[in-house]
Write a protein that holds these residues in place. Structure first.
Motif, PDB file in Angstrom:
ATOM      1  N   UNK A   4       0.814  -1.136  -0.013  1.00 19.07           N
ATOM      2  CA  UNK A   4      -0.008   0.326   0.181  1.00 19.07           C
ATOM      3  C   UNK A   4       1.025   1.414  -0.032  1.00 19.07           C
ATOM      4  N   UNK A   5       2.000   1.566   0.752  1.00 19.83           N
ATOM      5  CA  UNK A   5       2.885   2.331   0.725  1.00 19.83           C
ATOM      6  C   UNK A   5       3.384   2.595  -0.492  1.00 19.83           C
ATOM      7  N   UNK A   6       3.806   1.526  -1.158  1.00 20.59           N
ATOM      8  CA  UNK A   6       4.595   1.657  -2.662  1.00 20.59           C
ATOM      9  C   UNK A   6       3.740   2.191  -3.384  1.00 20.59           C
ATOM     10  N   UNK A   7       2.211   1.444  -3.456  1.00 17.78           N
ATOM     11  CA  UNK A   7       1.625   2.072  -4.477  1.00 17.78           C
ATOM     12  C   UNK A   7       1.178   3.783  -4.248  1.00 17.78           C
ATOM     13  N   UNK A   8       1.111   3.930  -3.064  1.00 13.57           N
ATOM     14  CA  UNK A   8       0.705   5.445  -2.507  1.00 13.57           C
ATOM     15  C   UNK A   8       2.041   6.367  -3.296  1.00 13.57           C
ATOM     16  N   UNK A   9       2.953   5.913  -2.913  1.00  6.57           N
ATOM     17  CA  UNK A   9       4.508   6.580  -3.315  1.00  6.57           C
ATOM     18  C   UNK A   9       4.421   6.689  -5.034  1.00  6.57           C
TER      19      UNK A   9
END
Length: 163
Positions: free
Chosen positions: A69-74
């Protein structure tokens, strides 16, 4: 094992561990930790790959979903990020941080969708009258050039097409 300010070294160590013959659940943890190190180094695409591998090796690894989720957000893939934060919230309903990230991402996704919906480029329609094919049986007003458009011509069109 993840040493602050030594993320590159940590990535190498996790890579060595991943390449060994270890159970999938352990591999999942190493991929997840390597994803965090890559997030810290802003290698978002690599972090996404590692987080996906983490989830693939252990579907119960909550941190794998969180890192993904953090990677997608970034990478501004907010819908995917929102879906993974939602998964984390389902797996850990008491996780306030994940719930807050989900709500923030959901709001940002809505704003992104709204902005995309109101953006429109003005498109100018260009019609070349000479390229238009008119059937031989057509008996109505004819337009040979744009100079032919007069109030009388428009009235003739309206009368012809009204019938």
């Amino acid at each position: 094992m993840l040493i602050v300010n030594q993320f590159e070294k940590s990535i190498d160590m996790y890579t060595e561990s991943i390449l060994r013959r270890i159970p999938p659940s352990k591999k999942s943890v190493y991929y997840c930790n390597r994803a965090l190190a890559n997030l810290k180094l802003e290698n978002f695409a690599v972090a996404l790959f590692d987080a996906c591998e983490s989830v693939k090796h252990d579907k119960a690894n909550v941190k794998g979903y969180y890192r993904r989720a953090q990677s997608y957000y970034a990478m501004r893939q907010l819908k995917n990020s929102m879906n993974d934060f939602k998964t984390v919230c389902k797996m850990q309903p008491q996780n306030r941080e994940a719930r807050q990230k989900f709500e923030d991402t959901k709001k940002e996704y809505s704003l992104q969708q709204f902005a995309a919906a109101i953006v429109s480029e003005e498109k100018k329609l260009v019609v070349n009258v000479q390229d238009m094919v008119v059937e031989a049986s057509y008996a109505g007003p004819k337009l040979n050039s744009t100079e032919d458009i007069t109030p009388e011509w428009i009235i003739n069109c309206m009368d012809h097409f009204r019938d």
